[in-house]
Design a protein around this motif. Structure first.
Motif, PDB file in Angstrom:
ATOM      1  N   THR A   1     -41.497   9.216  19.275  1.00  0.00           N
ATOM      2  CA  THR A   1     -42.405  10.320  18.947  1.00  0.00           C
ATOM      3  C   THR A   1     -43.828   9.817  18.738  1.00  0.00           C
ATOM      4  OG1 THR A   1     -40.578  11.524  17.914  1.00  0.00           O
ATOM      5  CG2 THR A   1     -42.807  12.235  17.352  1.00  0.00           C
ATOM      6  N   GLN A   2     -43.986   8.701  18.040  1.00  0.00           N
ATOM      7  CA  GLN A   2     -45.317   8.129  17.845  1.00  0.00           C
ATOM      8  C   GLN A   2     -46.005   7.874  19.180  1.00  0.00           C
ATOM      9  OE1 GLN A   2     -43.711   4.941  14.968  1.00  0.00           O
ATOM     10  NE2 GLN A   2     -45.928   4.900  14.640  1.00  0.00           N
ATOM     11  N   GLU A   3     -45.293   7.230  20.085  1.00  0.00           N
ATOM     12  CA  GLU A   3     -45.898   6.874  21.365  1.00  0.00           C
ATOM     13  C   GLU A   3     -46.266   8.128  22.156  1.00  0.00           C
ATOM     14  OE1 GLU A   3     -47.199   3.890  24.219  1.00  0.00           O
ATOM     15  OE2 GLU A   3     -46.997   4.098  22.045  1.00  0.00           O
ATOM     16  N   MET A   4     -45.405   9.119  22.135  1.00  0.00           N
ATOM     17  CA  MET A   4     -45.699  10.382  22.824  1.00  0.00           C
ATOM     18  C   MET A   4     -46.942  11.041  22.239  1.00  0.00           C
ATOM     19  SD  MET A   4     -43.394  13.859  23.035  1.00  0.00           S
ATOM     20  CE  MET A   4     -43.430  14.071  21.233  1.00  0.00           C
ATOM     21  N   ILE A   5     -46.970  11.168  20.910  1.00  0.00           N
ATOM     22  CA  ILE A   5     -48.085  11.850  20.244  1.00  0.00           C
ATOM     23  C   ILE A   5     -49.383  11.085  20.454  1.00  0.00           C
ATOM     24  CG2 ILE A   5     -49.021  12.483  17.990  1.00  0.00           C
ATOM     25  CD1 ILE A   5     -46.888  14.410  19.052  1.00  0.00           C
ATOM     26  N   TRP A   6     -49.360   9.769  20.351  1.00  0.00           N
ATOM     27  CA  TRP A   6     -50.574   8.977  20.526  1.00  0.00           C
ATOM     28  C   TRP A   6     -51.120   9.152  21.942  1.00  0.00           C
ATOM     29  CZ3 TRP A   6     -53.004   5.395  23.455  1.00  0.00           C
ATOM     30  CH2 TRP A   6     -54.143   4.796  22.905  1.00  0.00           C
ATOM     31  N   CYS A   7     -50.252   9.090  22.933  1.00  0.00           N
ATOM     32  CA  CYS A   7     -50.710   9.201  24.325  1.00  0.00           C
ATOM     33  C   CYS A   7     -51.287  10.584  24.610  1.00  0.00           C
ATOM     34  CB  CYS A   7     -49.556   8.907  25.280  1.00  0.00           C
ATOM     35  SG  CYS A   7     -49.082   7.156  25.342  1.00  0.00           S
ATOM     36  N   VAL A   8     -50.654  11.633  24.129  1.00  0.00           N
ATOM     37  CA  VAL A   8     -51.177  12.987  24.348  1.00  0.00           C
ATOM     38  C   VAL A   8     -52.513  13.161  23.635  1.00  0.00           C
ATOM     39  CG1 VAL A   8     -50.789  15.438  23.898  1.00  0.00           C
ATOM     40  CG2 VAL A   8     -48.898  14.018  24.723  1.00  0.00           C
TER      41      VAL A   8
ATOM     42  N   ALA B   1     -52.866   2.165  25.192  1.00  0.00           N
ATOM     43  CA  ALA B   1     -51.508   2.112  24.642  1.00  0.00           C
ATOM     44  C   ALA B   1     -50.883   0.733  24.750  1.00  0.00           C
ATOM     45  CB  ALA B   1     -50.622   3.135  25.352  1.00  0.00           C
ATOM     46  N   LYS B   2     -51.585  -0.216  25.348  1.00  0.00           N
ATOM     47  CA  LYS B   2     -51.089  -1.594  25.395  1.00  0.00           C
ATOM     48  C   LYS B   2     -51.292  -2.315  24.059  1.00  0.00           C
ATOM     49  CE  LYS B   2     -51.719  -2.139  30.379  1.00  0.00           C
ATOM     50  NZ  LYS B   2     -52.429  -2.860  31.474  1.00  0.00           N
ATOM     51  N   VAL B   3     -52.162  -1.751  23.212  1.00  0.00           N
ATOM     52  CA  VAL B   3     -52.328  -2.293  21.856  1.00  0.00           C
ATOM     53  C   VAL B   3     -51.046  -2.014  21.078  1.00  0.00           C
ATOM     54  CG1 VAL B   3     -53.636  -2.078  19.703  1.00  0.00           C
ATOM     55  CG2 VAL B   3     -54.813  -1.948  21.925  1.00  0.00           C
ATOM     56  N   LEU B   4     -50.635  -2.946  20.235  1.00  0.00           N
ATOM     57  CA  LEU B   4     -49.396  -2.787  19.485  1.00  0.00           C
ATOM     58  C   LEU B   4     -49.388  -1.468  18.719  1.00  0.00           C
ATOM     59  CD1 LEU B   4     -48.848  -6.369  18.008  1.00  0.00           C
ATOM     60  CD2 LEU B   4     -47.658  -5.324  19.941  1.00  0.00           C
ATOM     61  N   LEU B   5     -48.271  -0.772  18.791  1.00  0.00           N
ATOM     62  CA  LEU B   5     -48.145   0.522  18.128  1.00  0.00           C
ATOM     63  C   LEU B   5     -48.431   0.454  16.625  1.00  0.00           C
ATOM     64  CD1 LEU B   5     -47.416   3.534  18.513  1.00  0.00           C
ATOM     65  CD2 LEU B   5     -45.030   2.908  18.060  1.00  0.00           C
ATOM     66  N   PRO B   6     -47.962  -0.579  15.901  1.00  0.00           N
ATOM     67  CA  PRO B   6     -48.265  -0.634  14.467  1.00  0.00           C
ATOM     68  C   PRO B   6     -49.758  -0.718  14.150  1.00  0.00           C
ATOM     69  CG  PRO B   6     -46.439  -2.089  14.988  1.00  0.00           C
ATOM     70  CD  PRO B   6     -47.012  -1.651  16.291  1.00  0.00           C
ATOM     71  N   GLU B   7     -50.574  -1.129  15.124  1.00  0.00           N
ATOM     72  CA  GLU B   7     -52.020  -1.142  14.920  1.00  0.00           C
ATOM     73  C   GLU B   7     -52.633   0.211  15.269  1.00  0.00           C
ATOM     74  OE1 GLU B   7     -54.014  -4.419  16.732  1.00  0.00           O
ATOM     75  OE2 GLU B   7     -52.483  -5.865  16.151  1.00  0.00           O
ATOM     76  N   ARG B   8     -52.143   0.832  16.328  1.00  0.00           N
ATOM     77  CA  ARG B   8     -52.650   2.150  16.725  1.00  0.00           C
ATOM     78  C   ARG B   8     -52.147   3.249  15.797  1.00  0.00           C
ATOM     79  NH1 ARG B   8     -50.013   3.644  21.362  1.00  0.00           N
ATOM     80  NH2 ARG B   8     -48.739   1.765  21.599  1.00  0.00           N
ATOM     81  N   PHE B   9     -50.943   3.048  15.265  1.00  0.00           N
ATOM     82  CA  PHE B   9     -50.238   4.106  14.543  1.00  0.00           C
ATOM     83  C   PHE B   9     -49.526   3.462  13.356  1.00  0.00           C
ATOM     84  CE2 PHE B   9     -48.856   8.413  16.324  1.00  0.00           C
ATOM     85  CZ  PHE B   9     -48.604   8.970  15.088  1.00  0.00           C
TER      86      PHE B   9
END
Length: 326
Positions: A69-76, A85-93
Motif C-alpha cells: 500500500t505504501q508503494e502504491m500510494i507514494w507512486c500515485v 521510487a528507487k530510493v529506499l521506502l523507509p526513507e521516502r515513507f
C-alpha cells in the motif's frame, strides 16, 4: 497439538521467553495495546507530534499489506515517479514508531561494521523533520496516534489497509521470526495473537477504530484482498482520494511495478538490507524474505482446527455485527 487456553500471566511469560532480547527488553500495555516498553521513551513525542494537513499516512496492523500500500500510494501521489521510487521506502515513507520497536544503542558500539539509518535512533524526530508533503507509516491504533490527528485539529489523508486475521497471523509469524527474533513455534504465536500479547494487538479493535471512521472525508479504507483481486480498481480509488489523475499507460506501468515478483525483487521495498543487518547483529538465525508469499488464504493447511474456530469466533463477534466482512 492444539494450544490450550492460557492466562495473562502464562502469555506474558511466553512473550518474555520467545521475544525479549537485548534489542527489546520487555513489554507494556498502553491503553489496552501491547507494545515494547521502549514506547515510554517516545510516547509523549508521539502524542505531541505536529501533524500537517498535507501529510499522507498509511495506517495498518502489521503484515496486512502495508508495504504494498505504501508503494502504491507514494507512486500515485508522486505522479508515477518510478525513478524517485528507487530510493529506499523507509526513507521516502518512514515508520513513525520504528524506534519504539528496537533499542540498538547499547549494542552498536560492539558492532561498528553495521551502519544503521539515523531514523533508527529517533524515528519520531526523523519523521517530524521531513519536508512536506510527508509520507508516514504507522501501526499504532487510532487512539494512540498523535493528538492533533485524533482530535481533527489536523486532517491529513489517511489510508488504512486491513487483511483477513488468519492470513495476517501467518504472515506476522514469519515476519517476527525474520525481523524480530521470535523463537517460538507457530501454535504458540497463535496463542499470543489471540491472547492480545503481540505488538500492536488487539487486532480486531485495531481494524474497527478505522472502520468506524471510514466515512470521514480524509480516510480511505482498503482491504488487502481487494488489492489482490482487482488492483487497478484500488489504484483508481486511491488516485481519486489523492486528487490525482492518471492515464491508462500510467496505470499499466504501476500495475507492473506493484506486481508480486517485482516487489519481491525490488531492493527499495524488500528490506533485504534490514534482514542482513539482523543476521549481522545475531538477532535472527533463520533465512527468508521480507516479502514472502503474498497469498490469500495462506492459513489453510497451516492452522489447527481449534485455532481456526477461535479466529472465526472472534471475527464474528468483533466484526460481523458492525457490517465488516472479509
Amino acid at each position: 497439538m492444539a494450544p490450550q487456553l492460557a492466562t495473562d500471566n502464562d502469555l506474558n511469560q511466553i512473550l518474555k521467553e520467545t521475544f525479549t532480547t537485548e534489542f527489546r527488553k520487555g513489554y507494556i500495555t498502553v491503553n489496552g495495546v501491547c507494545l515494547p516498553e521502549r514506547f515510554n521513551k517516545f510516547s509523549q513525542a508521539i502524542e505531541d507530534f505536529e501533524v500537517r494537513d498535507d501529510d499522507v499516512w498509511v495506517c495498518s496492523f502489521p503484515k496486512t499489506g502495508t508495504t504494498w500500500t505504501q508503494e502504491m500510494i507514494w507512486c500515485v501521489a508522486n505522479d508515477f515517479d518510478f525513478e524517485g521510487a528507487k530510493v529506499l521506502l523507509p526513507e521516502r515513507f518512514p515508520f513513525l514508531e520504528h524506534s519504539v520497536l528496537f533499542d540498538y544503542t547499547t549494542i552498536m558500539p560492539r558492532h561498528p561494521e553495521v551502519k544503521l539509518h539515523r531514523l533508527v535512533s529517533d524515528s519520531v524526530n526523523y519523521v517530524s523533520s521531513r519536508i512536506s508533503p510527508r509520507f508516514i507509516k504507522t501501526h499504532l491504533p487510532f487512539h494512540l496516534l498523535p493528538r492533533q490527528l485524533r482530535t481533527g485539529k489536523r486532517k491529513p489523508r489517511i489510508v488504512y489497509v486491513a487483511r483477513n486475521p488468519k492470513d495476517t497471523c501467518v504472515s506476522y509469524y514469519h515476519h517476527c521470526r525474520l525481523m524480530e527474533g521470535y523463537r517460538g513455534d507457530f501454535n504458540t504465536f497463535c496463542r499470543l495473537f489471540l491472547g492480545e500479547k503481540l505488538c500492536f494487538t488487539p487486532f480486531w479493535d485495531h481494524i474497527l477504530q478505522f472502520w468506524n471512521r471510514r466515512e470521514d472525508s480524509n480516510i480511505l479504507f482498503l482491504k488487502y484482498e481487494d488489492l489482490k483481486s482487482d488492483l487497478s480498481t484500488v489504484i483508481q480509488k486511491s488516485a481519486t482520494f489523492l486528487n490525482k489523475t492518471m492515464s491508462n499507460d500510467q496505470v499499466k506501468a504501476l500495475l507492473e511495478h506493484l506486481s508480486f515478483n517485482n516487489m519481491k525483487s525490488n531492493p527499495a521495498v524488500n528490506y533485504e538490507d534490514a534482514v542482513e543487518t539482523n543476521k549481522k547483529l545475531k538477532l535472527i538465525d533463520v533465512d527468508g524474505d521480507f516479502i514472502r508469499s503474498g497469498k490469500v488464504n495462506q492459513w489453510q493447511g497451516e492452522m489447527p482446527e481449534s485455532i481456526i474456530e477461535r479466529f472465526d469466533e472472534l471475527t464474528r463477534e468483533k466484526l460481523a455485527t458492525r457490517n465488516f466482512f472479509f
